[in-house]
Motif scaffolding. Structure first.
Motif, PDB file in Angstrom:
ATOM      1  N   GLU A 110      69.678  22.391  -6.776  1.00  0.00           N
ATOM      2  CA  GLU A 110      69.717  23.795  -7.050  1.00  0.00           C
ATOM      3  C   GLU A 110      70.060  24.398  -5.993  1.00  0.00           C
ATOM      4  OE1 GLU A 110      66.324  25.187  -9.209  1.00  0.00           O
ATOM      5  OE2 GLU A 110      66.828  24.160 -11.005  1.00  0.00           O
ATOM      6  N   THR A 114      72.888  26.819  -4.728  1.00  0.00           N
ATOM      7  CA  THR A 114      73.003  28.077  -4.749  1.00  0.00           C
ATOM      8  C   THR A 114      73.634  28.742  -3.521  1.00  0.00           C
ATOM      9  OG1 THR A 114      70.941  28.058  -5.910  1.00  0.00           O
ATOM     10  CG2 THR A 114      71.497  30.035  -4.737  1.00  0.00           C
ATOM     11  N   ARG A 175      67.543  34.775  -2.736  1.00  0.00           N
ATOM     12  CA  ARG A 175      67.397  33.477  -3.381  1.00  0.00           C
ATOM     13  C   ARG A 175      66.963  33.290  -4.647  1.00  0.00           C
ATOM     14  NH1 ARG A 175      68.328  29.804  -3.326  1.00  0.00           N
ATOM     15  NH2 ARG A 175      66.704  28.409  -2.966  1.00  0.00           N
ATOM     16  N   VAL A 178      68.810  34.631  -7.639  1.00  0.00           N
ATOM     17  CA  VAL A 178      70.212  33.890  -8.032  1.00  0.00           C
ATOM     18  C   VAL A 178      69.503  32.674  -8.910  1.00  0.00           C
ATOM     19  CG1 VAL A 178      72.189  32.525  -7.349  1.00  0.00           C
ATOM     20  CG2 VAL A 178      71.663  35.098  -6.270  1.00  0.00           C
ATOM     21  N   ARG A 179      68.476  31.996  -8.224  1.00  0.00           N
ATOM     22  CA  ARG A 179      68.039  30.636  -8.645  1.00  0.00           C
ATOM     23  C   ARG A 179      67.382  30.863 -10.399  1.00  0.00           C
ATOM     24  NH1 ARG A 179      63.751  27.367  -9.291  1.00  0.00           N
ATOM     25  NH2 ARG A 179      62.406  29.280  -8.666  1.00  0.00           N
ATOM     26  N   ILE A 291      74.908  33.044   0.403  1.00  0.00           N
ATOM     27  CA  ILE A 291      75.344  33.887  -1.013  1.00  0.00           C
ATOM     28  C   ILE A 291      76.580  34.887  -0.851  1.00  0.00           C
ATOM     29  CG2 ILE A 291      74.798  34.830  -3.149  1.00  0.00           C
ATOM     30  CD1 ILE A 291      72.002  33.418  -2.580  1.00  0.00           C
ATOM     31  N   TYR A 367      77.011  33.463 -10.676  1.00  0.00           N
ATOM     32  CA  TYR A 367      75.699  32.984 -11.439  1.00  0.00           C
ATOM     33  C   TYR A 367      75.872  31.878 -12.385  1.00  0.00           C
ATOM     34  CZ  TYR A 367      74.137  37.337  -9.664  1.00  0.00           C
ATOM     35  OH  TYR A 367      73.842  38.323  -8.762  1.00  0.00           O
ATOM     36  N   GLY A 369      77.078  29.285 -11.021  1.00  0.00           N
ATOM     37  CA  GLY A 369      76.618  28.254 -10.120  1.00  0.00           C
ATOM     38  C   GLY A 369      77.153  26.640 -10.468  1.00  0.00           C
TER      39      GLY A 369
END
Ligand SMILES: [Zn+2]
Length: 392
Positions: A110, A114, A175, A178-179, A291, A367, A369
């Motif tokens: 992940e 990201t 972070r 987004v995660r 990012i 997003y 990802g």
């Protein structure tokens, strides 16, 4: 897994394998199994698959998105086994034939995704694509690219968190947002920052004022964003022209997920033309928004794919707005007003719509990802809505 575990374990099963599953469940953290009632204590027979064990297995399955049947087969056992590892508990590396698996690997995947290092599907297995992404990350951050994740590489992740956009808390927010926030753009807040304004026209050339062009572009982006449930905050009106510090403060107060600063360029050389994007980046080891870089790159690619504008690339800069905002910020210099062809394009409402759509698709792709398998320049808003409606 021991041999006796090869079969399915279910209510009524007995033996050491049941005791093994019970012990593993008891060892899990709260996050993986919040309720361990009845799993141990007086009167509990460890080797008997009883009602309490079944309940614990169901809870665990539900939390992990597995089929909730209360039965321990290969998949559930593997998930229970993997749940004991947190990132940093062990050194991770690619071991062909016997892949390491666990939640630490998922967390690593992940994180890589990201940051823009495509580790492939987040499946908790340290396979070849995960190794390639680790090596790419290591190379980008000046580490020996051995592909194994030990203390040094983990420290680099940590440093990166601290350095991205400045302060540590802001980076964690960047972070985390987004995660944790999933795929959808709706419910987010986007700050649109049209450059200049008020008495500051910005570049003026070929009958166009930069301040007007970028405000109009911002409104076109706003219309598309609000249509899909995104909150939009503007840093200025038609008549105001805040300083860069004030613009950054507006963005920070808004708690936005991302800031898009919109400008057009201009140059004495009439040949200068094209689109460039900028993100916060002074040096890769210490001050770099990964990012921001990812989004800047996506915006650039989407615009270049959809319009005739030349590719003037994406660049790391430590300009005030980029540096002082606590969220990923991308500045777009969309075309040269001093260039006759760029200016003619920018004068057309239809072209500005295309730019707006490119920006929107880029935002969505950030997003998406790991699930972003879309080719640049082909995704349309309707596709995104269909994608989101399908539960993606
Ligand atoms: Zn400007």
């Amino acid at each position: 897994m021991s041999n006796s575990n090869n079969g399915l374990l279910r209510r009524g099963s007995r033996g050491p394998a049941v005791a093994d599953v019970r012990a593993r469940l008891l060892a899990l953290s709260e996050a993986h199994l919040p309720d361990k009632t009845g799993l141990s204590g007086p009167g509990v027979e460890a080797e008997v698959f009883d009602e309490a064990l079944e309940r614990a297995v169901r809870t665990f399955q539900q939390l992990k998105g597995l089929i909730v049947d209360g039965i321990v087969g290969t998949e559930t056992f593997s998930a229970i086994d993997g749940a004991r590892w947190a990132l940093g508990d062990r050194i991770l590396r690619y071991t062909p034939g016997h892949l390491q698996h666990g939640e630490d690997v998922s967390a690593l995947q992940e994180r890589l995704n990201t940051l823009g290092f495509a580790a492939g599907r987040v499946d908790g297995r340290f396979g070849e694509s995960t190794e390639l992404a680790v090596r790419a990350f290591q190379r980008a951050y000046g580490l020996p690219g051995d592909g194994s994740v030990g203390p040094e590489t983990l420290r680099a992740f940590g440093d990166l968190k601290r350095s991205v956009s400045g302060g540590s808390s802001t980076v964690l927010r960047e972070r985390e947002r987004v995660r944790r926030s999933g795929h959808s753009l709706s419910g987010r807040t986007v700050v649109l920052d049209p450059g200049h304004g008020g008495s500051d026209a910005g570049a003026t050339s070929n009958g166009l004022r930069e301040a007007d062009v970028v405000l109009d572009l911002a409104r076109r982006i706003e219309g598309r964003l609000t249509a899909i449930g995104v909150d939009v905050v503007f840093t200025r009106t038609e008549t105001t022209c805040p300083t860069d510090e004030e613009r950054a403060a507006i963005a920070n107060r808004s708690g936005a997920d991302v800031v898009l600063s919109l400008h057009c360029d201009s140059h004495d050389h009439v040949d200068a033309s094209g689109v460039a994007t900028f993100f916060f980046g002074r040096d890769r080891r210490n001050a770099w928004s990964a990012i921001g870089e990812h989004l800047a790159d996506l915006v650039l690619r989407e615009v270049v794919a959809r319009t005739p504008l030349a590719n003037c690339r994406s660049h790391g800069r430590s300009w005030t707005l980029l540096q002082q905002t606590t969220m990923p910020t991308v500045r777009v210099e969309a075309g040269y007003l001093s260039h006759p062809v760029d200016a003619a394009l920018l004068a057309e409402p239809g072209f500005r719509d295309t730019l707006a759509e490119a920006v929107l698709v880029s935002l969505q792709r950030v997003y998406l990802g790991d699930d972003d398998t879309n080719a640049t320049g082909v995704l349309r808003l309707g596709d995104l809505r269909a994608y989101l409606a399908s539960g993606g």
